[in-house]
Design a protein around this motif. Structure first.
Motif, PDB file in Angstrom:
ATOM      1  N   VAL A   1       0.860  -1.191   0.000  1.00 48.39           N
ATOM      2  CA  VAL A   1       0.000   0.000   0.000  1.00 48.39           C
ATOM      3  C   VAL A   1       0.892   1.235   0.000  1.00 48.39           C
ATOM      4  O   VAL A   1       1.768   1.377   0.863  1.00 48.39           O
ATOM      5  N   ASP A   2       0.661   2.129  -0.974  1.00 48.43           N
ATOM      6  CA  ASP A   2       1.409   3.383  -1.071  1.00 48.43           C
ATOM      7  C   ASP A   2       0.453   4.536  -0.766  1.00 48.43           C
ATOM      8  O   ASP A   2      -0.534   4.748  -1.483  1.00 48.43           O
ATOM      9  N   THR A   3       0.724   5.272   0.318  1.00 45.32           N
ATOM     10  CA  THR A   3      -0.112   6.402   0.715  1.00 45.32           C
ATOM     11  C   THR A   3       0.463   7.678   0.117  1.00 45.32           C
ATOM     12  O   THR A   3       1.586   8.069   0.450  1.00 45.32           O
ATOM     13  N   LEU A   4      -0.311   8.321  -0.748  1.00 42.45           N
ATOM     14  CA  LEU A   4       0.156   9.509  -1.449  1.00 42.45           C
ATOM     15  C   LEU A   4      -0.026  10.750  -0.582  1.00 42.45           C
ATOM     16  O   LEU A   4      -0.964  10.820   0.234  1.00 42.45           O
TER      17      LEU A   4
ATOM     18  N   GLN B   1      -4.294  -0.274  -7.790  1.00 47.63           N
ATOM     19  CA  GLN B   1      -5.638   0.279  -7.629  1.00 47.63           C
ATOM     20  C   GLN B   1      -5.590   1.548  -6.777  1.00 47.63           C
ATOM     21  O   GLN B   1      -5.166   1.514  -5.622  1.00 47.63           O
ATOM     22  N   TYR B   2      -6.056   2.658  -7.396  1.00 47.08           N
ATOM     23  CA  TYR B   2      -6.047   3.946  -6.694  1.00 47.08           C
ATOM     24  C   TYR B   2      -7.391   4.181  -6.025  1.00 47.08           C
ATOM     25  O   TYR B   2      -8.454   4.010  -6.637  1.00 47.08           O
ATOM     26  N   ASP B   3      -7.366   4.583  -4.751  1.00 48.68           N
ATOM     27  CA  ASP B   3      -8.558   4.926  -3.984  1.00 48.68           C
ATOM     28  C   ASP B   3      -8.484   6.413  -3.649  1.00 48.68           C
ATOM     29  O   ASP B   3      -7.638   6.828  -2.844  1.00 48.68           O
ATOM     30  N   ALA B   4      -9.363   7.206  -4.269  1.00 50.68           N
ATOM     31  CA  ALA B   4      -9.329   8.657  -4.071  1.00 50.68           C
ATOM     32  C   ALA B   4      -9.714   9.036  -2.644  1.00 50.68           C
ATOM     33  O   ALA B   4      -9.255  10.062  -2.132  1.00 50.68           O
ATOM     34  N   THR B   5     -10.541   8.232  -1.990  1.00 49.14           N
ATOM     35  CA  THR B   5     -10.977   8.567  -0.630  1.00 49.14           C
ATOM     36  C   THR B   5      -9.812   8.509   0.360  1.00 49.14           C
ATOM     37  O   THR B   5      -9.596   9.422   1.159  1.00 49.14           O
ATOM     38  N   SER B   6      -9.051   7.425   0.296  1.00 51.52           N
ATOM     39  CA  SER B   6      -7.905   7.270   1.200  1.00 51.52           C
ATOM     40  C   SER B   6      -6.612   7.782   0.595  1.00 51.52           C
ATOM     41  O   SER B   6      -5.574   7.816   1.278  1.00 51.52           O
TER      42      SER B   6
ATOM     43  N   GLU C   1      -1.738  10.178 -11.251  1.00 48.18           N
ATOM     44  CA  GLU C   1      -1.689   9.997 -12.693  1.00 48.18           C
ATOM     45  C   GLU C   1      -1.818   8.534 -13.100  1.00 48.18           C
ATOM     46  O   GLU C   1      -2.731   8.164 -13.820  1.00 48.18           O
ATOM     47  N   GLU C   2      -0.870   7.688 -12.643  1.00 44.03           N
ATOM     48  CA  GLU C   2      -0.935   6.276 -13.018  1.00 44.03           C
ATOM     49  C   GLU C   2      -0.090   5.446 -12.068  1.00 44.03           C
ATOM     50  O   GLU C   2       0.785   5.970 -11.363  1.00 44.03           O
ATOM     51  N   ALA C   3      -0.358   4.125 -12.074  1.00 42.23           N
ATOM     52  CA  ALA C   3       0.406   3.168 -11.273  1.00 42.23           C
ATOM     53  C   ALA C   3       0.695   1.948 -12.130  1.00 42.23           C
ATOM     54  O   ALA C   3      -0.144   1.529 -12.939  1.00 42.23           O
TER      55      ALA C   3
END
Length: 581
Positions: free
Chosen positions: A379-382, A396-401, A389-391
């Motif tokens: 898990v990578d926390t931005l 899987q990107y979660d905009a909420t977290s 942009e992309e992974a």
């Protein structure tokens, strides 16, 4: 002249006799470079220096190379030296020096023991040359003995004609030796010293900053000391059963892996085992004590020994007692199978300017040589203030977290998985990205990477009038939008609006975008001057309104000027308006 000739001949005979009387000196055998390990330092790109002259012009140089052999066992040479032979001259050969005068055409040569009488002096102007620093690198020993120390000395000499300033000397610590703490120094000129270290806190590069001035002919020295530890073996042993689970009556292999984690060779290694009563040695069921020769085990090499046993009653693998012994050091006891061992490394750009894409790389590695890690989740926390942009690998990107998640599955022994994520910063600042991997065995490791994003405040003004054309006696409102389109906060924002001639002021308004309070203003003649706005962050905006009434027909021109701390000029925007009766 004859006495002088006799003296020179006698002197030559005495000197020749001294050479003939000296005994031979025994020295260490000559070493052939390449046949042993050397510690090397110096040369372009390793030992470098920069400096400036009085006008600030920069110069740079590099030093010579120093190569010293490393020797495990050092013995002092057995040297026999003759006593010094004094030089004795007969008193009759000591003749007084006379003046010799020789004339060659129009030139006169005079040899005398007295100083000539100087009667004339000519003033000569010699222009100054720029400073010219030369580096000389040396060591205080020719051989670095293990468990001993060696000092590198870098001498700097100003061979130019002017003072040298801001001398910066950088030197890399050789990789096959260790820097001795608190051994670095500079003399006689005082300077600042900085040491760059790696992730294991080992000194890698040393920098000396000497402000100067170092005058023409001046010289100084910087130095540091390293040490070389004797290479020694270091063994670890793991014993396991293949297959891992058996029942009474089954046969299995006992596998012993002996790893030399040291930097020296383990010689004469032997594996000694004592079988518990629940197991028997298949090749000789009556034998309870087993011994196997493993030979020599080099640094970072693994010796593997396996043999077959049969389980004859209930028992456990840990009851097998095994030991490794070696000739040149301490052995070890064989341990139970280890668990998986994970590392995680997060890397990314150290610094960016404005909204360039920012890519971070995450490497997860199973450093165990025998055990897998299962059901691993990364898990990578931005950070806040960025746009995803992309992974890679279908992360899987979660905009909420504000996280990106990868299912890594099983990591086999010694394998690694690499993932990347790309984001775009929306403002300037420090952005720290945090990564974490967790596996079913209860292992969790974390790492982060910080990127500094720099930019500039860039204010944009747009303005329009609400009615154009406008009838005499009617009003029109000038709306001014000020937006910070840069990557740095803008401060000290002052807006002035000059209402057109042929109009009269009606009202004005503006709201602080942060505290939602009205921004006060003053009227000075034809100018509406709003109070200073302390801050406008990157991407934010503020709107000003000024309303006027047209008093006479004519062409109107509304002018707005803007000033802020980060820009030393005034921004001006104008808006024309037509009127009619």
């Amino acid at each position: 002249m004859n006495k002088l000739a006799i003296f020179l001949v006698l002197f030559a005979i005495i000197i020749s006799g001294c050479n003939q009387q000296q005994a031979e000196i025994s020295v260490l055998p000559e070493r052939v470079e390449g046949s042993e390990e050397f510690v090397e330092n110096g040369g372009p790109g390793i030992t470098e220096a920069t400096y400036t002259d009085e006008q600030g012009k920069a110069w740079n140089i590099a030093s010579n190379k120093v190569s010293v052999p490393i020797q495990e066992d050092c013995e002092e040479p057995d040297v026999a030296l003759e006593q010094d032979v004094p030089l004795l001259l007969p008193q009759e050969n000591l003749v007084a020096t006379t003046v010799a005068v020789t004339t060659y055409q129009n030139q006169l040569f005079v040899a005398t023991t007295e100083k000539p009488d100087v009667r004339f002096k000519t003033e000569v102007f010699i222009p100054k040359n720029p400073p010219k620093i030369r580096l000389e690198k040396s060591t205080d020993q020719d051989v670095l003995c293990c468990n001993d120390q060696l000092t590198f000395r870098i001498k700097y000499i100003n061979e130019g004609g002017d003072d040298a300033y801001n001398i910066k000397i950088t030197d890399l610590v050789p990789s096959n030796v260790e820097y001795l703490e608190d051994s670095v120094g500079t003399e006689p000129f005082i300077g600042d010293i900085y040491i760059d270290r790696d992730f294991e806190d080992r000194a890698k590069k040393i920098t000396w900053l000497i402000e100067g001035p170092v005058p023409p002919g001046g010289e100084g020295e910087v130095h540091f000391t390293v040490t070389c530890k004797r290479k020694r073996p270091k063994l670890t042993c793991v014993v396991c059963l293949d297959p891992e689970t058996i029942v009474v009556g089954d046969e299995a292999f006992v596998v012993c892996n002996i790893l030399n984690q040291g930097d020296g060779v383990a010689t004469g290694a032997k594996l000694i085992l004592s079988l518990p009563p629940e197991f028997e040695y298949v090749e000789n069921p009556a034998q309870r004590e087993l011994e196997f020769d493993l030979g020599d085990i080099g640094p970072q090499e693994t010796a593997t020994k396996q043999f077959k046993v049969k389980m004859i009653s209930d028992g456990k693998l840990e009851e097998i007692i095994s030991t490794v012994v070696i000739d040149n050091g301490e052995g070890c006891q064989c341990a139970l199978p280890p668990t998986a061992s994970l590392t995680i490394q997060k890397t990314g750009p150290y610094q960016l300017t404005n909204s360039k894409p920012m890519e971070h790389t995450i490497v997860v590695r199973n450093t165990s040589s025998t055990v897998s890690a299962t059901e691993c989740i990364l898990v990578d926390t931005l950070p806040q203030g960025i746009k995803f942009e992309e992974a890679s690998n279908n992360g899987q990107y979660d905009a909420t977290s504000n996280t990106v998640t990868w299912n890594l599955g099983t990591l086999a022994p010694g394998t690694a998985e690499t993932r990347t994520v790309t984001v775009i910063p929306l403002r300037s600042g420090n952005f720290t990205d945090n990564a974490q991997v967790s596996c079913a065995e209860g292992i969790t490791v974390k790492d982060d990477a910080t990127t500094i994003v720099k930019g500039h405040a860039a204010m944009h003004i747009s303005k329009y009038d609400s009615d154009d054309p406008v009838a005499v006696g009617e009003t029109t409102t000038y709306t001014i939008e000020v937006r910070n389109e840069g990557f740095e906060d803008a401060t000290g924002i002052i807006l002035e609006n000059e209402i057109p001639e042929l109009t009269e002021f009606v009202s004005a308004s503006a709201e602080d975008p942060y505290n939602k309070q009205e921004i006060p203003y003053n009227i000075e003649g034809q100018k509406v001057i709003f109070n200073k706005l302390p801050l406008l962050s990157s991407g934010d905006k503020v709107i000003f309104n000024v309303t006027v009434r047209v008093s006479t027909k004519g062409q109107l021109l509304n002018r707005t000027s803007l000033r802020y701390d980060q820009f030393d000029r005034t921004l001006i925007v104008e808006e024309p308006t037509s009127t009619y009766e």
